[in-house]
Write an enzyme that holds these catalytic residues in place. Sequence first.
Site, PDB file in Angstrom:
ATOM      1  N   HIS A  70     -28.891   3.248  65.551  1.00  0.00           N
ATOM      2  CA  HIS A  70     -28.632   3.871  64.344  1.00  0.00           C
ATOM      3  C   HIS A  70     -29.505   4.987  64.135  1.00  0.00           C
ATOM      4  O   HIS A  70     -30.555   4.778  63.602  1.00  0.00           O
ATOM      5  CB  HIS A  70     -28.685   2.749  63.418  1.00  0.00           C
ATOM      6  CG  HIS A  70     -27.517   1.890  63.392  1.00  0.00           C
ATOM      7  ND1 HIS A  70     -26.223   1.881  62.610  1.00  0.00           N
ATOM      8  CD2 HIS A  70     -27.227   0.912  64.193  1.00  0.00           C
ATOM      9  CE1 HIS A  70     -25.533   1.087  62.674  1.00  0.00           C
ATOM     10  NE2 HIS A  70     -25.967   0.328  63.619  1.00  0.00           N
ATOM     11  N   GLU A  87     -29.438   6.832  61.514  1.00  0.00           N
ATOM     12  CA  GLU A  87     -29.569   7.011  60.123  1.00  0.00           C
ATOM     13  C   GLU A  87     -30.541   6.041  59.596  1.00  0.00           C
ATOM     14  O   GLU A  87     -31.147   6.187  58.609  1.00  0.00           O
ATOM     15  CB  GLU A  87     -28.074   6.905  59.419  1.00  0.00           C
ATOM     16  CG  GLU A  87     -27.768   5.503  59.248  1.00  0.00           C
ATOM     17  CD  GLU A  87     -27.502   4.561  60.570  1.00  0.00           C
ATOM     18  OE1 GLU A  87     -27.256   3.371  60.313  1.00  0.00           O
ATOM     19  OE2 GLU A  87     -27.193   5.341  61.505  1.00  0.00           O
ATOM     20  N   CYS A 114     -23.029   3.575  66.964  1.00  0.00           N
ATOM     21  CA  CYS A 114     -22.775   1.639  67.354  1.00  0.00           C
ATOM     22  C   CYS A 114     -21.353   1.797  67.906  1.00  0.00           C
ATOM     23  O   CYS A 114     -20.970   1.874  68.876  1.00  0.00           O
ATOM     24  CB  CYS A 114     -23.183   1.243  66.029  1.00  0.00           C
ATOM     25  SG  CYS A 114     -23.182  -0.322  66.207  1.00  0.00           S
TER      26      CYS A 114
END
Length: 382
Positions: free
Chosen positions: A353, A355, A269
């Site tokens: 992202h 995750e 990011c």
Amino acid sequence: MIKSALLVLEDGTQFHGRAIGATGSAVGEVVFNTSMTGYQEILTDPSYSRQIVTLTYPHIGNVGTNDADEESSQVHAQGLVIRDLPLIASNFRNTEDLSSYLKRHNIVAIADIDTRKLTRLLREKGAQNGCIIAGDNPDAALALEKARAFPGLNGMDLAKEVTTAEAYSWTQGSWTLTGGLPEAKKEDELPFHVVAYDFGAKRNILRMLVDRGCRLTIVPAQTSAEDVLKMNPDGIFLSNGPGDPAPCDYAITAIQKFLETDIPVFGICLGHQLLALASGAKTVKMKFGHHGGNHPVKDVEKNVVMITAQNHGFAVDEATLPANLRVTHKSLFDGTLQGIHRTDKPAFSFQGHPEASPGPHDAAPLFDHFIELIEQYRKTAK
């Protein structure tokens, strides 16, 4: 007692609803997120600092809130806009309903407005500055004045505002629904020492690195490269975060020094944008950004499509990439750049992202690539 609330955008558009959070006002950039759930993770994501988040899914608050789903120690979103707050929060993990959670964290929020109309407006005109006022007889003229007085995120360095004040260690891996939050892992279970820059890091990123054998030292955003190199890291991680990457000259300078070594670097990011800037590329402000958990991204090297979680209002300008950066991923929504890899150094980054939290895990193998680079570095350099 039901209190009124009012959202006013900088163009003068007004949305009247009811207050579901704290009494007062909130000012920021109004954006929309298309995730169907995960509202607590969204609220506590530091990347939403100075932003008022509109959730497009109509029912928000169904499952309440709990401590385990927080991505940081506080709510970072400036305000919340939703269509409907359910009367009952029902989930075996629920410890507090959303309205009580918002009030406890002093977050101004509005419900019972036409979020589809608001989202269409933001798509057509772009992200706008706005103001929510919650309480008795909210003043529309005052809200408009506050919205227009907000300077916007262009040129705003927020990473140094949301970062940790001091360095700390992190050795906790991922939790499970049945087992809850795990105990910290022992050092002998974590063979790789990774220094992670906290530009607004989410906890699930840290957990996924620990799952892969990383013992993390989290450092403040303005930590110098010299101080990090003294820690003798096996890898350097550049976290997500809010605001404009261009003013973060302290981070860009540090990354440039890391790129003079062969230590693996992985950015997510904001970290992706900072790696690009440190390599000579430029970034641009997007019209309304990417915010949601259903964004298709193409891995141009493997020719496969991933569904990813996204949260960013700036992007790397592909036209400005230097020769030592190759494109690895592109958005299938608008063609914007999603991933880069240095051709001369073990450094790479991803705009989305991997995750998730909330969202899909299609991009999780990017963490594995980071570990592969670390293992290669340890074999050749140590």
